[in-house]
Design a protein around this motif. Sequence first.
Motif, PDB file in Angstrom:
ATOM      1  N   ASN A   1       0.828  -1.215   0.000  1.00  0.00           N
ATOM      2  CA  ASN A   1       0.000   0.000   0.000  1.00  0.00           C
ATOM      3  C   ASN A   1       0.857   1.257   0.000  1.00  0.00           C
ATOM      4  N   TYR A   2       1.918   1.228   0.774  1.00  0.00           N
ATOM      5  CA  TYR A   2       2.710   2.444   0.970  1.00  0.00           C
ATOM      6  C   TYR A   2       3.613   2.746  -0.231  1.00  0.00           C
ATOM      7  N   PHE A   3       4.136   1.680  -0.847  1.00  0.00           N
ATOM      8  CA  PHE A   3       5.095   1.882  -1.939  1.00  0.00           C
ATOM      9  C   PHE A   3       4.491   1.666  -3.317  1.00  0.00           C
ATOM     10  N   GLY A   4       3.368   0.975  -3.385  1.00  0.00           N
ATOM     11  CA  GLY A   4       2.687   0.837  -4.664  1.00  0.00           C
ATOM     12  C   GLY A   4       3.108  -0.366  -5.482  1.00  0.00           C
ATOM     13  N   SER A   5       2.942  -0.269  -6.788  1.00  0.00           N
ATOM     14  CA  SER A   5       3.083  -1.448  -7.642  1.00  0.00           C
ATOM     15  C   SER A   5       4.529  -1.887  -7.807  1.00  0.00           C
ATOM     16  N   TYR A   6       5.474  -1.064  -7.358  1.00  0.00           N
ATOM     17  CA  TYR A   6       6.880  -1.494  -7.359  1.00  0.00           C
ATOM     18  C   TYR A   6       7.390  -1.675  -5.930  1.00  0.00           C
ATOM     19  N   ALA A   7       6.499  -2.112  -5.060  1.00  0.00           N
ATOM     20  CA  ALA A   7       6.864  -2.269  -3.649  1.00  0.00           C
ATOM     21  C   ALA A   7       8.020  -3.252  -3.456  1.00  0.00           C
ATOM     22  N   GLY A   8       8.097  -4.253  -4.321  1.00  0.00           N
ATOM     23  CA  GLY A   8       9.202  -5.206  -4.218  1.00  0.00           C
ATOM     24  C   GLY A   8      10.549  -4.534  -4.451  1.00  0.00           C
ATOM     25  N   TYR A   9      10.564  -3.582  -5.365  1.00  0.00           N
ATOM     26  CA  TYR A   9      11.781  -2.795  -5.588  1.00  0.00           C
ATOM     27  C   TYR A   9      12.117  -1.985  -4.349  1.00  0.00           C
ATOM     28  N   ALA A  10      11.096  -1.360  -3.776  1.00  0.00           N
ATOM     29  CA  ALA A  10      11.319  -0.578  -2.554  1.00  0.00           C
ATOM     30  C   ALA A  10      11.878  -1.467  -1.459  1.00  0.00           C
TER      31      ALA A  10
ATOM     32  N   GLN B   1      13.660  -4.120  -1.813  1.00  0.00           N
ATOM     33  CA  GLN B   1      15.049  -4.495  -2.076  1.00  0.00           C
ATOM     34  C   GLN B   1      15.991  -3.336  -1.778  1.00  0.00           C
ATOM     35  N   LEU B   2      15.528  -2.131  -2.013  1.00  0.00           N
ATOM     36  CA  LEU B   2      16.344  -0.959  -1.674  1.00  0.00           C
ATOM     37  C   LEU B   2      16.500  -0.830  -0.158  1.00  0.00           C
ATOM     38  N   LEU B   3      15.430  -1.103   0.565  1.00  0.00           N
ATOM     39  CA  LEU B   3      15.527  -1.092   2.028  1.00  0.00           C
ATOM     40  C   LEU B   3      16.492  -2.170   2.508  1.00  0.00           C
ATOM     41  N   PHE B   4      16.395  -3.351   1.897  1.00  0.00           N
ATOM     42  CA  PHE B   4      17.285  -4.441   2.300  1.00  0.00           C
ATOM     43  C   PHE B   4      18.741  -4.067   2.037  1.00  0.00           C
ATOM     44  N   ALA B   5      18.985  -3.450   0.896  1.00  0.00           N
ATOM     45  CA  ALA B   5      20.357  -3.062   0.562  1.00  0.00           C
ATOM     46  C   ALA B   5      20.907  -2.038   1.550  1.00  0.00           C
ATOM     47  N   ALA B   6      20.009  -1.252   2.143  1.00  0.00           N
ATOM     48  CA  ALA B   6      20.427  -0.205   3.078  1.00  0.00           C
ATOM     49  C   ALA B   6      20.295  -0.651   4.531  1.00  0.00           C
ATOM     50  N   ARG B   7      20.102  -1.947   4.750  1.00  0.00           N
ATOM     51  CA  ARG B   7      19.748  -2.420   6.091  1.00  0.00           C
ATOM     52  C   ARG B   7      20.784  -2.071   7.150  1.00  0.00           C
ATOM     53  N   SER B   8      22.067  -2.072   6.760  1.00  0.00           N
ATOM     54  CA  SER B   8      23.105  -1.785   7.762  1.00  0.00           C
ATOM     55  C   SER B   8      22.953  -0.382   8.334  1.00  0.00           C
TER      56      SER B   8
END
Length: 308
Positions: free
Chosen positions: A276-285, A287-294
């Motif tokens: 809901n928050y990120f929309g139809s490319y939420a999976g991309y969002a 993955q970007l969060l995961f990449a920035a997890r540190s």
Amino acid sequence: MGMVPVRMKTFDLNPGHLPFDLDKTLDCGQVFRWEKEGDEWRGIVNGSLVSVRQKEACLIYDGITEDDLIAYFNLNLDLAGVITSIRDTISSGNPCGRDTLFENVFQAGNGLRIIRQDPWECLISFICSQNSNIPAIKKRISLLCSSFGRAGSGGYHHFPSPEIIAQADLSAICSCKTGYRASYISETARRIRDEPDFLSPVRITGEHGREQLMSLPGVGPKVADCVLLFAYNYYQVVPVDVWIRSIITRYYPRDDPEGSTNRKRTYEDISSFCQNYFGSYAGYAQQLLFAARSELTDTGKEPDPKET
DNA sequence: ATCCAGGTACCCA
DNA sequence: TGGGTACATGGA
């Protein structure tokens, strides 16, 4: 150093294929077999040994056709448009202002692309991934390949086929440091071997596809969602691991207290919040969060002093 | 040494 | 449906 192969090809990213960042793309935890030597990445795509390196807006590559290179790295996807879509969706839900956290995440992950990897390899890789860290996952998959995969050029092994894994001894699979996942790997391989069309894209579609994947032993919602996102490129799908859960819980606490109690958020709670928050490319969002997890969690590295 | 990691299956209320 | 727990192993 040894001579580089003679006939390297080049692909100009400049017209409509930017942004693209090869390092971020291959080192973000979506795929586990690529190895970097100097500035050159080597891996196996469609059964061939591929080498790629990036020099600014140019890819220098070998071992793959241009069409397959484009398909594997999704170079024709309008990534800038994807980011715009995510940003617009965030804004539409944020009347007070935009999401400064995510502006930083966009910047840090600029050029990271979700690739289109082989469904079978992706499936086994993420069965291997459960309850492990990325270095352990890589070692495990590497052992599976060297133990069971057909030897190819340059000392590289192919990813072992369902048939080979299906008939391998459980103890041999276990000796690839797979632990309790060995039986999952073996039984899933048998299911795919006995039903070769199981992973065909036309059969892995929408919610039915997710249920299909989850009917495999060792495949729950997280593994299924990773396969849907990384192999079939359902970009709206949001896998939820401990990192994503931690980040969402910390930065996006539950916003709909009405009707729902303050119970712990389930997997589906977190996943659908992101959709809901990120929309139809939420999976991309995701993955970007995961990449920035540190940078976004305390346990990653040093905690950021300006965050609380 | 202790805790944790791109979770899942299984059991119990 | 939701909450607890065992599971093998390696990295930090």
